[in-house]
Design a protein around this motif. Structure first.
Motif, mmCIF file in Angstrom:
data_model
loop_
_atom_site.group_PDB
_atom_site.id
_atom_site.type_symbol
_atom_site.label_atom_id
_atom_site.label_comp_id
_atom_site.label_asym_id
_atom_site.label_seq_id
_atom_site.Cartn_x
_atom_site.Cartn_y
_atom_site.Cartn_z
ATOM 1 N N MET A 257 13.033 -9.035 -14.963
ATOM 2 C CA MET A 257 11.947 -8.409 -14.289
ATOM 3 C C MET A 257 10.892 -9.273 -13.859
ATOM 4 S SD MET A 257 11.409 -5.420 -17.585
ATOM 5 C CE MET A 257 10.067 -4.512 -16.588
ATOM 6 N N LEU A 258 10.592 -10.456 -14.320
ATOM 7 C CA LEU A 258 9.862 -11.413 -13.629
ATOM 8 C C LEU A 258 10.392 -12.124 -12.595
ATOM 9 C CD1 LEU A 258 8.702 -13.290 -17.028
ATOM 10 C CD2 LEU A 258 7.367 -11.683 -15.540
ATOM 11 N N ALA A 259 11.789 -12.059 -12.479
ATOM 12 C CA ALA A 259 12.161 -12.511 -11.009
ATOM 13 C C ALA A 259 12.083 -11.496 -10.068
ATOM 14 C CB ALA A 259 13.871 -12.847 -11.437
ATOM 15 N N TRP A 260 12.542 -10.276 -10.506
ATOM 16 C CA TRP A 260 12.083 -9.098 -9.679
ATOM 17 C C TRP A 260 10.793 -9.092 -9.072
ATOM 18 C CZ3 TRP A 260 8.603 -5.184 -9.805
ATOM 19 C CH2 TRP A 260 8.702 -4.082 -9.048
ATOM 20 N N LEU A 261 9.772 -9.366 -9.839
ATOM 21 C CA LEU A 261 8.252 -9.305 -9.597
ATOM 22 C C LEU A 261 8.086 -10.662 -8.553
ATOM 23 C CD1 LEU A 261 5.416 -8.612 -9.731
ATOM 24 C CD2 LEU A 261 5.176 -10.086 -11.932
ATOM 25 N N ASP A 262 8.838 -11.705 -9.009
ATOM 26 C CA ASP A 262 8.567 -12.949 -8.116
ATOM 27 C C ASP A 262 8.959 -12.639 -6.590
ATOM 28 O OD1 ASP A 262 7.478 -15.493 -8.086
ATOM 29 O OD2 ASP A 262 9.901 -16.165 -7.696
ATOM 30 N N ALA A 263 10.146 -11.880 -6.481
ATOM 31 C CA ALA A 263 10.448 -11.601 -4.980
ATOM 32 C C ALA A 263 9.795 -10.707 -4.370
ATOM 33 C CB ALA A 263 12.150 -11.267 -5.209
ATOM 34 N N ARG B 157 0.730 -1.338 0.065
ATOM 35 C CA ARG B 157 -0.066 0.012 -0.025
ATOM 36 C C ARG B 157 0.842 1.319 -0.126
ATOM 37 N NH1 ARG B 157 -4.182 -1.137 4.620
ATOM 38 N NH2 ARG B 157 -2.712 -2.859 4.853
ATOM 39 N N HIS B 158 1.987 1.281 0.720
ATOM 40 C CA HIS B 158 2.771 2.514 0.915
ATOM 41 C C HIS B 158 3.551 2.834 -0.340
ATOM 42 C CE1 HIS B 158 1.490 1.373 5.075
ATOM 43 N NE2 HIS B 158 1.350 2.756 5.164
ATOM 44 N N ASP B 159 4.111 1.756 -1.109
ATOM 45 C CA ASP B 159 5.198 2.029 -2.191
ATOM 46 C C ASP B 159 4.444 1.473 -3.486
ATOM 47 O OD1 ASP B 159 5.100 -0.392 -1.659
ATOM 48 O OD2 ASP B 159 7.451 -0.681 -1.585
ATOM 49 N N ALA B 160 3.092 1.273 -3.784
ATOM 50 C CA ALA B 160 2.516 0.824 -4.925
ATOM 51 C C ALA B 160 2.936 1.460 -5.897
ATOM 52 C CB ALA B 160 1.036 0.867 -4.528
ATOM 53 N N ASP B 161 2.905 3.227 -5.835
ATOM 54 C CA ASP B 161 3.176 3.940 -7.065
ATOM 55 C C ASP B 161 4.522 3.898 -7.469
ATOM 56 O OD1 ASP B 161 2.035 6.030 -8.687
ATOM 57 O OD2 ASP B 161 3.847 7.271 -7.844
ATOM 58 N N ASP B 162 5.553 3.657 -6.401
ATOM 59 C CA ASP B 162 6.989 3.591 -6.372
ATOM 60 C C ASP B 162 7.163 2.519 -7.498
ATOM 61 O OD1 ASP B 162 7.366 6.102 -5.418
ATOM 62 O OD2 ASP B 162 7.914 4.967 -3.305
ATOM 63 N N LEU B 163 6.653 1.441 -7.029
ATOM 64 C CA LEU B 163 6.918 0.083 -7.904
ATOM 65 C C LEU B 163 6.387 0.212 -9.158
ATOM 66 C CD1 LEU B 163 5.985 -2.249 -4.803
ATOM 67 C CD2 LEU B 163 8.073 -1.773 -5.700
ATOM 68 N N ALA B 164 5.014 0.912 -9.268
ATOM 69 C CA ALA B 164 4.519 0.940 -10.682
ATOM 70 C C ALA B 164 5.463 1.899 -11.410
ATOM 71 C CB ALA B 164 3.340 1.641 -10.627
ATOM 72 N N MET B 165 6.070 2.888 -10.912
ATOM 73 C CA MET B 165 6.905 3.622 -11.863
ATOM 74 C C MET B 165 8.258 2.961 -11.922
ATOM 75 S SD MET B 165 5.879 6.891 -12.600
ATOM 76 C CE MET B 165 7.049 7.793 -12.584
ATOM 77 N N HIS B 166 8.634 2.241 -11.112
ATOM 78 C CA HIS B 166 9.947 1.325 -11.500
ATOM 79 C C HIS B 166 9.578 0.304 -12.387
ATOM 80 C CE1 HIS B 166 13.486 -0.860 -10.322
ATOM 81 N NE2 HIS B 166 12.915 -1.950 -10.529
ATOM 82 N N ILE B 167 8.641 -0.303 -12.666
ATOM 83 C CA ILE B 167 8.320 -1.458 -13.404
ATOM 84 C C ILE B 167 8.140 -0.547 -14.992
ATOM 85 C CG2 ILE B 167 5.870 -1.870 -13.608
ATOM 86 C CD1 ILE B 167 8.648 -4.574 -13.074
ATOM 87 N N LEU B 168 7.496 0.438 -14.961
ATOM 88 C CA LEU B 168 7.048 1.185 -15.974
ATOM 89 C C LEU B 168 8.515 1.634 -16.712
ATOM 90 C CD1 LEU B 168 4.254 3.985 -15.968
ATOM 91 C CD2 LEU B 168 4.632 2.244 -17.728
ATOM 92 N N ALA B 169 9.419 2.283 -15.831
ATOM 93 C CA ALA B 169 10.761 2.753 -16.282
ATOM 94 C C ALA B 169 11.623 1.652 -16.857
ATOM 95 C CB ALA B 169 11.628 3.472 -15.007
ATOM 96 N N ARG B 170 11.520 0.392 -15.948
ATOM 97 C CA ARG B 170 12.248 -0.723 -16.619
ATOM 98 C C ARG B 170 11.813 -1.068 -18.037
ATOM 99 N NH1 ARG B 170 14.626 -3.846 -12.185
ATOM 100 N NH2 ARG B 170 14.674 -5.586 -13.540
ATOM 101 N N SER B 171 10.770 -1.010 -18.264
ATOM 102 C CA SER B 171 10.036 -1.573 -19.450
ATOM 103 C C SER B 171 10.456 -0.601 -20.648
ATOM 104 C CB SER B 171 8.422 -1.461 -19.435
ATOM 105 O OG SER B 171 8.215 -2.144 -18.670
ATOM 106 N N GLN B 172 10.342 0.959 -20.480
ATOM 107 C CA GLN B 172 10.758 1.878 -21.314
ATOM 108 C C GLN B 172 12.316 1.656 -21.553
ATOM 109 O OE1 GLN B 172 9.178 4.365 -23.140
ATOM 110 N NE2 GLN B 172 7.492 3.243 -22.383
ATOM 111 N N GLY B 173 12.984 1.297 -20.502
ATOM 112 C CA GLY B 173 14.471 1.388 -20.945
ATOM 113 C C GLY B 173 14.740 0.319 -21.817
ATOM 114 N N VAL B 174 14.112 -0.876 -21.648
ATOM 115 C CA VAL B 174 14.381 -2.047 -22.325
ATOM 116 C C VAL B 174 13.881 -1.898 -23.854
ATOM 117 C CG1 VAL B 174 13.509 -4.568 -22.536
ATOM 118 C CG2 VAL B 174 14.146 -3.967 -20.412
ATOM 119 N N ALA B 175 12.842 -1.224 -23.809
ATOM 120 C CA ALA B 175 12.398 -0.997 -25.139
ATOM 121 C C ALA B 175 13.138 -0.189 -25.963
ATOM 122 C CB ALA B 175 11.118 -0.368 -25.187
#
Lengths: 192, 192
Positions: A179-185, A142-160
């Motif tokens: 990224m999937l491993a990160w998510l899994d953890a 709940r407290h860092d949901a937005d940070d995590l969202a931005m993190h995964i968005l940024a990773r996707s952008q950089g990879v693209a």
DNA sequence: GTCTATACCTGGATAGAC
DNA sequence: GTCTATCCAGGTATAGAC
């Protein structure tokens, strides 16, 4: 009832060309050529080039929204939904290697034009950001949901971006695995 | 000896405008206006617009190379050097928020123009990629040095893109912290 | 709703005087 | 080396016939 069809065809063609060649580099003649209509006829459907851009952005928003809605209603867990988002990179692999991310590259271009459409392009980011935030929230972050969202968005952008620069390398697949491993953890505990 | 100075001033102005407005959206009149010369005079120094682009890319390559060389000769450890690379995001924070990454956005634009300059822009990525790879190699990551280099390059690109889309948020600083923490956790053992 | 013809402007590029 | 004047292509947009 032929008009709406033509209008739709124009948007589809413009959507493709804006992605492949960029907004500014795409001319009415280019779009008209693909659609098979004259340049003059164009102005019956769209008064200005900006109007086509708006329509394309709305189209992209609707497409992505439909995709997210489907994942949300498919009975997947929040983590599985986020994994689906990450795997967009694989589903659209060929196009991303050839032209980058349709959202990121459009935003980047409009940003440099100080174009009003920049706000429209940002809405595409917002769509994913808010949706991702909701998923992380459901996981319990709940407290860092937005940070995590931005993190995964940024990773996707950089990879693209880099997959576009180095299209013939295994890089994209590697990064998706990371990224999937990160998510899994990710655990259901907040940072704070 | 006035000519080389003018030529240099043109390159400097073009470098800035290509970054702020994009290559295609920048006209000779724009550059001439800043430099304070007439459009005609332009062609004494550069025959075509592509030649200016080439000169700008060479300039950027030389600038970045000088920066990397300095870090390499400063007595820093490889990890400290990589940290310096990551902190570029902070050093250039204001510009990145306003215009994104100068390398990434240039590549993205030229890629869509199917422009020959795309290769030149890729050389900018190569410069950092090879240098980063060397640093990871020195740390002891011989087998995945290139993967790690690409990873950190991609992260930087993504952060720059989203910082441009959301310039008024703490996102950029957060992500730099994450990247530095990631770097800190790197151990001198290969994956394989 | 679709066409042709055309107006108008911007921007890259050239010629030639100074 | 710098200028002015000019050409030309391409692109947005309009007018009006069909």
């Amino acid at each position: 009832m032929a008009a709406p069809e033509t209008r739709d065809t124009i948007i589809t063609a413009a959507d493709r060309l804006f992605y492949e060649r960029g907004f500014e580099h795409t001319s009415f003649a280019d779009v008209a050529g693909i659609v098979g209509i004259s340049r003059g006829n164009f102005y019956y459907h769209f008064k200005t080039k900006d109007q086509i851009l708006d329509a394309v952005i709305e189209r992209r928003l609707a497409d992505r929204r439909a995709m997210l809605d489907q994942w949300t209603s498919e009975g997947l867990t929040p983590k599985q939904r986020i994994a689906s988002f990450i795997r967009i990179l694989l589903v659209n692999e060929a196009k991303i290697r050839a032209h980058g991310c349709p959202i990121g590259t459009l935003f980047s271009e409009l940003s440099k034009l100080d174009h009003s459409g920049e706000d429209g392009a940002r809405r595409l980011f917002d769509l994913f950001r808010i949706w991702l935030r909701q998923q992380f929230h459901k996981i319990g972050r709940r407290h860092d949901a937005d940070d995590l969202a931005m993190h995964i968005l940024a990773r996707s952008q950089g990879v693209a971006t880099l997959a576009n620069a180095y299209p013939d390398e295994a890089f994209l697949e590697n990064e998706v695995s990371l990224m999937l491993a990160w998510l899994d953890a990710i655990r259901a505990t907040d940072d704070t």
